[in-house]
Motif scaffolding. Structure first.
Motif, mmCIF file in Angstrom:
data_model
loop_
_atom_site.group_PDB
_atom_site.id
_atom_site.type_symbol
_atom_site.label_atom_id
_atom_site.label_comp_id
_atom_site.label_asym_id
_atom_site.label_seq_id
_atom_site.Cartn_x
_atom_site.Cartn_y
_atom_site.Cartn_z
ATOM 1 N N THR A 68 0.869 -1.163 0.000
ATOM 2 C CA THR A 68 0.000 0.000 0.000
ATOM 3 C C THR A 68 0.907 1.214 0.000
ATOM 4 O O THR A 68 1.983 1.189 0.584
ATOM 5 C CB THR A 68 -0.935 0.041 1.231
ATOM 6 O OG1 THR A 68 -0.134 0.028 2.407
ATOM 7 C CG2 THR A 68 -1.912 -1.118 1.252
ATOM 8 N N ASP A 69 0.483 2.282 -0.644
ATOM 9 C CA ASP A 69 1.315 3.469 -0.756
ATOM 10 C C ASP A 69 0.940 4.533 0.261
ATOM 11 O O ASP A 69 1.572 5.564 0.328
ATOM 12 C CB ASP A 69 1.193 4.052 -2.166
ATOM 13 C CG ASP A 69 1.722 3.089 -3.220
ATOM 14 O OD1 ASP A 69 2.673 2.357 -2.906
ATOM 15 O OD2 ASP A 69 1.180 3.073 -4.318
ATOM 16 N N SER A 70 -0.068 4.297 1.048
ATOM 17 C CA SER A 70 -0.601 5.317 1.919
ATOM 18 C C SER A 70 -0.038 5.240 3.326
ATOM 19 O O SER A 70 0.318 4.181 3.814
ATOM 20 C CB SER A 70 -2.132 5.173 1.978
ATOM 21 O OG SER A 70 -2.667 6.132 2.844
ATOM 22 N N GLN A 71 0.041 6.385 3.967
ATOM 23 C CA GLN A 71 0.392 6.434 5.381
ATOM 24 C C GLN A 71 -0.880 6.562 6.205
ATOM 25 O O GLN A 71 -0.834 6.903 7.382
ATOM 26 C CB GLN A 71 1.344 7.605 5.648
ATOM 27 C CG GLN A 71 2.713 7.385 5.049
ATOM 28 C CD GLN A 71 3.363 6.095 5.551
ATOM 29 O OE1 GLN A 71 3.465 5.872 6.746
ATOM 30 N NE2 GLN A 71 3.780 5.236 4.638
ATOM 31 N N ARG A 72 -2.013 6.313 5.592
ATOM 32 C CA ARG A 72 -3.315 6.366 6.256
ATOM 33 C C ARG A 72 -3.925 4.978 6.264
ATOM 34 O O ARG A 72 -3.532 4.111 5.518
ATOM 35 C CB ARG A 72 -4.249 7.312 5.492
ATOM 36 C CG ARG A 72 -3.831 8.755 5.530
ATOM 37 C CD ARG A 72 -4.544 9.596 4.482
ATOM 38 N NE ARG A 72 -5.961 9.394 4.358
ATOM 39 C CZ ARG A 72 -6.882 10.192 4.915
ATOM 40 N NH1 ARG A 72 -6.517 11.215 5.633
ATOM 41 N NH2 ARG A 72 -8.159 9.959 4.723
ATOM 42 N N ILE A 73 -4.925 4.826 7.104
ATOM 43 C CA ILE A 73 -5.715 3.595 7.093
ATOM 44 C C ILE A 73 -6.609 3.625 5.863
ATOM 45 O O ILE A 73 -7.146 4.675 5.504
ATOM 46 C CB ILE A 73 -6.556 3.501 8.381
ATOM 47 C CG1 ILE A 73 -5.632 3.258 9.584
ATOM 48 C CG2 ILE A 73 -7.619 2.406 8.271
ATOM 49 C CD1 ILE A 73 -6.325 3.323 10.916
ATOM 50 N N THR A 74 -6.759 2.493 5.217
ATOM 51 C CA THR A 74 -7.669 2.362 4.084
ATOM 52 C C THR A 74 -8.639 1.237 4.377
ATOM 53 O O THR A 74 -8.218 0.132 4.739
ATOM 54 C CB THR A 74 -6.910 2.058 2.777
ATOM 55 O OG1 THR A 74 -5.960 3.101 2.531
ATOM 56 C CG2 THR A 74 -7.865 1.956 1.593
ATOM 57 N N MET A 75 -9.921 1.529 4.225
ATOM 58 C CA MET A 75 -10.958 0.515 4.435
ATOM 59 C C MET A 75 -11.645 0.235 3.106
ATOM 60 O O MET A 75 -12.111 1.142 2.433
ATOM 61 C CB MET A 75 -11.997 1.002 5.444
ATOM 62 C CG MET A 75 -13.123 0.017 5.627
ATOM 63 S SD MET A 75 -14.316 0.612 6.848
ATOM 64 C CE MET A 75 -15.690 -0.471 6.468
ATOM 65 N N PHE A 76 -11.687 -1.040 2.738
ATOM 66 C CA PHE A 76 -12.409 -1.488 1.551
ATOM 67 C C PHE A 76 -13.735 -2.065 2.035
ATOM 68 O O PHE A 76 -13.751 -2.975 2.875
ATOM 69 C CB PHE A 76 -11.630 -2.579 0.815
ATOM 70 C CG PHE A 76 -10.336 -2.102 0.220
ATOM 71 C CD1 PHE A 76 -10.280 -1.706 -1.102
ATOM 72 C CD2 PHE A 76 -9.179 -2.049 0.989
ATOM 73 C CE1 PHE A 76 -9.072 -1.278 -1.663
ATOM 74 C CE2 PHE A 76 -7.981 -1.620 0.444
ATOM 75 C CZ PHE A 76 -7.930 -1.230 -0.879
ATOM 76 N N GLY A 77 -14.851 -1.544 1.535
ATOM 77 C CA GLY A 77 -16.139 -2.035 1.988
ATOM 78 C C GLY A 77 -17.267 -1.643 1.049
ATOM 79 O O GLY A 77 -17.040 -1.084 -0.023
ATOM 80 N N ALA A 78 -18.482 -1.952 1.476
ATOM 81 C CA ALA A 78 -19.683 -1.633 0.703
ATOM 82 C C ALA A 78 -20.821 -1.318 1.671
ATOM 83 O O ALA A 78 -20.878 -1.881 2.771
ATOM 84 C CB ALA A 78 -20.070 -2.801 -0.192
ATOM 85 N N GLU A 79 -21.703 -0.429 1.263
ATOM 86 C CA GLU A 79 -22.805 -0.010 2.138
ATOM 87 C C GLU A 79 -23.754 -1.155 2.467
ATOM 88 O O GLU A 79 -24.355 -1.167 3.532
ATOM 89 C CB GLU A 79 -23.570 1.161 1.513
ATOM 90 C CG GLU A 79 -22.796 2.457 1.529
ATOM 91 C CD GLU A 79 -22.341 2.862 2.935
ATOM 92 O OE1 GLU A 79 -23.166 2.844 3.872
ATOM 93 O OE2 GLU A 79 -21.165 3.196 3.092
ATOM 94 N N TRP A 80 -23.899 -2.142 1.591
ATOM 95 C CA TRP A 80 -24.820 -3.258 1.848
ATOM 96 C C TRP A 80 -24.256 -4.251 2.858
ATOM 97 O O TRP A 80 -24.956 -5.130 3.340
ATOM 98 C CB TRP A 80 -25.163 -3.994 0.546
ATOM 99 C CG TRP A 80 -23.968 -4.399 -0.262
ATOM 100 C CD1 TRP A 80 -23.462 -3.744 -1.345
ATOM 101 C CD2 TRP A 80 -23.115 -5.536 -0.049
ATOM 102 N NE1 TRP A 80 -22.346 -4.402 -1.822
ATOM 103 C CE2 TRP A 80 -22.117 -5.509 -1.046
ATOM 104 C CE3 TRP A 80 -23.100 -6.577 0.872
ATOM 105 C CZ2 TRP A 80 -21.119 -6.468 -1.142
ATOM 106 C CZ3 TRP A 80 -22.099 -7.543 0.779
ATOM 107 C CH2 TRP A 80 -21.128 -7.485 -0.219
#
Length: 92
Positions: free
Chosen positions: A8-20
Motif C-alpha cells: 500500500t502506498d498510503s500512510q493512512r488507514i484504508t478501508m475497503f467495503g460496501a454499504e450493503w
C-alpha cells in the motif's frame, strides 16, 4: 488476525467495503466514532476496488482494513478493530 498486505502506498488507514455489508457499516462506525482519519474505498463505486481488496487479503470477504504499517484485518470484530487501532496509535 492481523496479516501483512502486499503493498500500500498510503500512510493512512484504508478501508475497503460496501454499504450493503453489515460488517463494513459496523467497522466504519467504530472508525468514525474514534475520529480515525481513513480512506474509504466503496466497492460499489470504485471499479477495481474489489480486486484490490482481494489482492491484499486473498479473500472475497469485506471489510478489509489496511493500516499504515502494511498490516490488515478482514471482518474484524469491534473489539479486534479497537485493539488494532490502539496498537497503531503512536505514543506521545
Amino acid at each position: 488476525m492481523t496479516e501483512t498486505a502486499a503493498s500500500t502506498d498510503s500512510q493512512r488507514i484504508t478501508m475497503f467495503g460496501a454499504e450493503w455489508c453489515g460488517d463494513c457499516r459496523r467497522s466504519k462506525k467504530v472508525l468514525d466514532s474514534l475520529a480515525v482519519d481513513y480512506d474509504y474505498v466503496d466497492l460499489e463505486s470504485v471499479e477495481d476496488g474489489a480486486d484490490r481488496a482481494k489482492a491484499i487479503s486473498g479473500l472475497s470477504k469485506i471489510p478489509v482494513i489496511v493500516f499504515p504499517d502494511n498490516t490488515y484485518v478482514v471482518e474484524p470484530t469491534d473489539a479486534d478493530l479497537r485493539a488494532r487501532l490502539d496498537e497503531s496509535t503512536p505514543v506521545a
